[in-house]
Design a protein around this motif. Structure first.
Motif, PDB file in Angstrom:
ATOM      1  N   LEU A   4       0.859  -1.181   0.000  1.00 17.84           N
ATOM      2  CA  LEU A   4       0.000   0.000   0.000  1.00 17.84           C
ATOM      3  C   LEU A   4       0.895   1.231   0.000  1.00 17.84           C
ATOM      4  O   LEU A   4       1.736   1.391   0.896  1.00 17.84           O
ATOM      5  N   TYR A   5       0.715   2.101  -1.002  1.00 13.19           N
ATOM      6  CA  TYR A   5       1.459   3.362  -1.095  1.00 13.19           C
ATOM      7  C   TYR A   5       0.463   4.513  -1.030  1.00 13.19           C
ATOM      8  O   TYR A   5      -0.441   4.610  -1.872  1.00 13.19           O
ATOM      9  N   ILE A   6       0.625   5.392  -0.058  1.00 13.17           N
ATOM     10  CA  ILE A   6      -0.165   6.614   0.008  1.00 13.17           C
ATOM     11  C   ILE A   6       0.815   7.780  -0.068  1.00 13.17           C
ATOM     12  O   ILE A   6       1.595   8.009   0.857  1.00 13.17           O
ATOM     13  N   ASN A   7       0.783   8.483  -1.185  1.00 11.71           N
ATOM     14  CA  ASN A   7       1.727   9.572  -1.429  1.00 11.71           C
ATOM     15  C   ASN A   7       1.060  10.939  -1.445  1.00 11.71           C
ATOM     16  O   ASN A   7       1.716  11.949  -1.700  1.00 11.71           O
ATOM     17  N   ALA A   8      -0.251  10.983  -1.171  1.00  8.54           N
ATOM     18  CA  ALA A   8      -0.973  12.262  -1.207  1.00  8.54           C
ATOM     19  C   ALA A   8      -2.271  12.116  -0.439  1.00  8.54           C
ATOM     20  O   ALA A   8      -2.791  11.015  -0.262  1.00  8.54           O
ATOM     21  N   GLY A   9      -2.796  13.260   0.003  1.00  5.75           N
ATOM     22  CA  GLY A   9      -4.141  13.287   0.554  1.00  5.75           C
ATOM     23  C   GLY A   9      -4.212  13.120   2.052  1.00  5.75           C
ATOM     24  O   GLY A   9      -3.295  12.622   2.701  1.00  5.75           O
ATOM     25  N   ASN A  10      -5.340  13.534   2.614  1.00  9.88           N
ATOM     26  CA  ASN A  10      -5.599  13.367   4.034  1.00  9.88           C
ATOM     27  C   ASN A  10      -6.998  12.806   4.237  1.00  9.88           C
ATOM     28  O   ASN A  10      -7.736  12.576   3.287  1.00  9.88           O
ATOM     29  N   ASN A  11      -7.325  12.568   5.509  1.00  8.86           N
ATOM     30  CA  ASN A  11      -8.600  11.932   5.856  1.00  8.86           C
ATOM     31  C   ASN A  11      -8.765  10.577   5.166  1.00  8.86           C
ATOM     32  O   ASN A  11      -9.881  10.163   4.843  1.00  8.86           O
ATOM     33  N   ASN A  12      -7.652   9.892   4.943  1.00  7.31           N
ATOM     34  CA  ASN A  12      -7.710   8.552   4.367  1.00  7.31           C
ATOM     35  C   ASN A  12      -7.931   7.537   5.485  1.00  7.31           C
ATOM     36  O   ASN A  12      -7.357   7.662   6.566  1.00  7.31           O
ATOM     37  N   VAL A  13      -8.749   6.527   5.224  1.00 10.03           N
ATOM     38  CA  VAL A  13      -9.044   5.494   6.211  1.00 10.03           C
ATOM     39  C   VAL A  13      -8.695   4.130   5.615  1.00 10.03           C
ATOM     40  O   VAL A  13      -9.212   3.757   4.561  1.00 10.03           O
ATOM     41  N   ILE A  14      -7.827   3.406   6.320  1.00 12.02           N
ATOM     42  CA  ILE A  14      -7.402   2.081   5.888  1.00 12.02           C
ATOM     43  C   ILE A  14      -7.746   1.125   7.022  1.00 12.02           C
ATOM     44  O   ILE A  14      -7.133   1.166   8.090  1.00 12.02           O
ATOM     45  N   SER A  15      -8.723   0.241   6.829  1.00 14.10           N
ATOM     46  CA  SER A  15      -9.222  -0.551   7.951  1.00 14.10           C
ATOM     47  C   SER A  15      -9.640  -1.949   7.524  1.00 14.10           C
ATOM     48  O   SER A  15     -10.294  -2.126   6.487  1.00 14.10           O
ATOM     49  N   ASN A  16      -9.255  -2.924   8.343  1.00 14.71           N
ATOM     50  CA  ASN A  16      -9.734  -4.305   8.213  1.00 14.71           C
ATOM     51  C   ASN A  16      -9.349  -4.931   6.874  1.00 14.71           C
ATOM     52  O   ASN A  16     -10.149  -5.595   6.222  1.00 14.71           O
ATOM     53  N   ASN A  17      -8.085  -4.726   6.475  1.00 16.80           N
ATOM     54  CA  ASN A  17      -7.570  -5.276   5.223  1.00 16.80           C
ATOM     55  C   ASN A  17      -6.424  -6.240   5.505  1.00 16.80           C
ATOM     56  O   ASN A  17      -5.820  -6.225   6.579  1.00 16.80           O
ATOM     57  N   ILE A  18      -6.096  -7.044   4.496  1.00 15.23           N
ATOM     58  CA  ILE A  18      -4.882  -7.852   4.510  1.00 15.23           C
ATOM     59  C   ILE A  18      -4.015  -7.409   3.341  1.00 15.23           C
ATOM     60  O   ILE A  18      -4.456  -7.423   2.182  1.00 15.23           O
TER      61      ILE A  18
END
Length: 262
Positions: A159-173
């Motif tokens: 998982l690459y997050i290179n921009a943005g806010n208020n991102n939610v990452i939950s309950n993943n594999i």
């Protein structure tokens, strides 16, 4: 006047909801559907923002998708061959690549099986019960990238997050690593499994990281300006000490099979 205005708004909303359509994509021989590829469904002038696209079971991919409309995409789910009788067919409705980087694709929802990479570059995108055969990337393509939700998904990559806010990452594999490279990016990351297969560690900026399992990582993650608490790692010194983080945990006491089994 005010009552008339509110009534007009209500009628407009009801009209738009009432006329949202469901479209079928099917490329099986002898089956009649609206479209035979995902991109054709997206590009059709008849398909309007707010509509839903169903990718029906098939032994072949529906091609790659560059999303340019606010749509909901639904396929039949992953791992159907090892969990029989969950759907009408063990074959998924799947695409090869997913790219959402045009402004008109904002606020779309995807419940899809994607053979390879997923790229997100606009705001309000939701991946829910999506399978990614490779990496998932959230990056800047010239538009605001906020409010990305990735939930209940399985990714064979990083998982690459290179921009943005208020991102939610939950309950993943994620079989791979967690990476929030940009100093301007931010996310809430909770109740995930990272490094389900990969031993490589990542870099995380400006985020809240709680109640996650870091299974195979064998070197320290780098956390900058982040709250990291109540996480667990199989290897010593992967997570920062304190805040109820636990390192060096025997994952055989956590998983039925700590080597992973889909």
């Amino acid at each position: 006047m005010k009552k008339f205005f509110l009534l007009s708004v209500a009628i407009t909303l009801l009209y738009s909801i009432s006329f949202a359509k469901i479209w079928r994509v099917n490329n099986n021989v002898g089956v009649t559907a609206n479209f035979t590829t995902a991109q054709a469904a997206n590009n059709s002038a008849s398909v309007l923002a707010g509509d839903t696209i169903h990718l029906e079971p098939s032994t072949t991919s529906y091609g790659s998708l560059t999303s340019t409309k606010r749509l909901t995409w639904i396929s039949t789910g992953a791992f159907l061959n090892i969990h029989p009788n969950e759907q009408f067919s063990p074959n998924a409705g799947r695409i090869d690549y997913l790219q959402v980087t045009q402004l008109s694709g904002e606020n779309s929802v995807f419940h899809l099986v994607v053979n390879y990479t997923i790229i997100i570059g606009v705001q309000g995108i939701r991946l829910d019960r999506t399978f990614a055969g490779s990496t998932i990337t959230v990056d800047n393509y010239g538009y605001p990238v906020t409010n990305t939700v990735i939930i209940n998904c399985y990714s064979r990559g990083d998982l690459y997050i290179n921009a943005g806010n208020n991102n939610v990452i939950s309950n993943n594999i994620f079989e791979g690593t967690l990476n929030i490279y940009s100093g301007n990016a931010q996310a809430v990351i909770t109740h995930n499994v990272f490094n389900a297969v990969s031993t490589t560690s990542g870099l995380v900026n400006n985020s809240t990281v709680t109640n996650n399992l870091f299974n195979k990582a064998n070197t320290a993650y780098t956390f900058t300006n982040s709250t990291v608490q109540y996480n667990m790692s199989a290897v010593a010194n992967v997570l920062p000490a304190g805040n109820n983080n636990q390192n060096g945990i025997d994952m055989n006491t956590v998983f039925a099979d700590e080597n992973g089994n889909t």
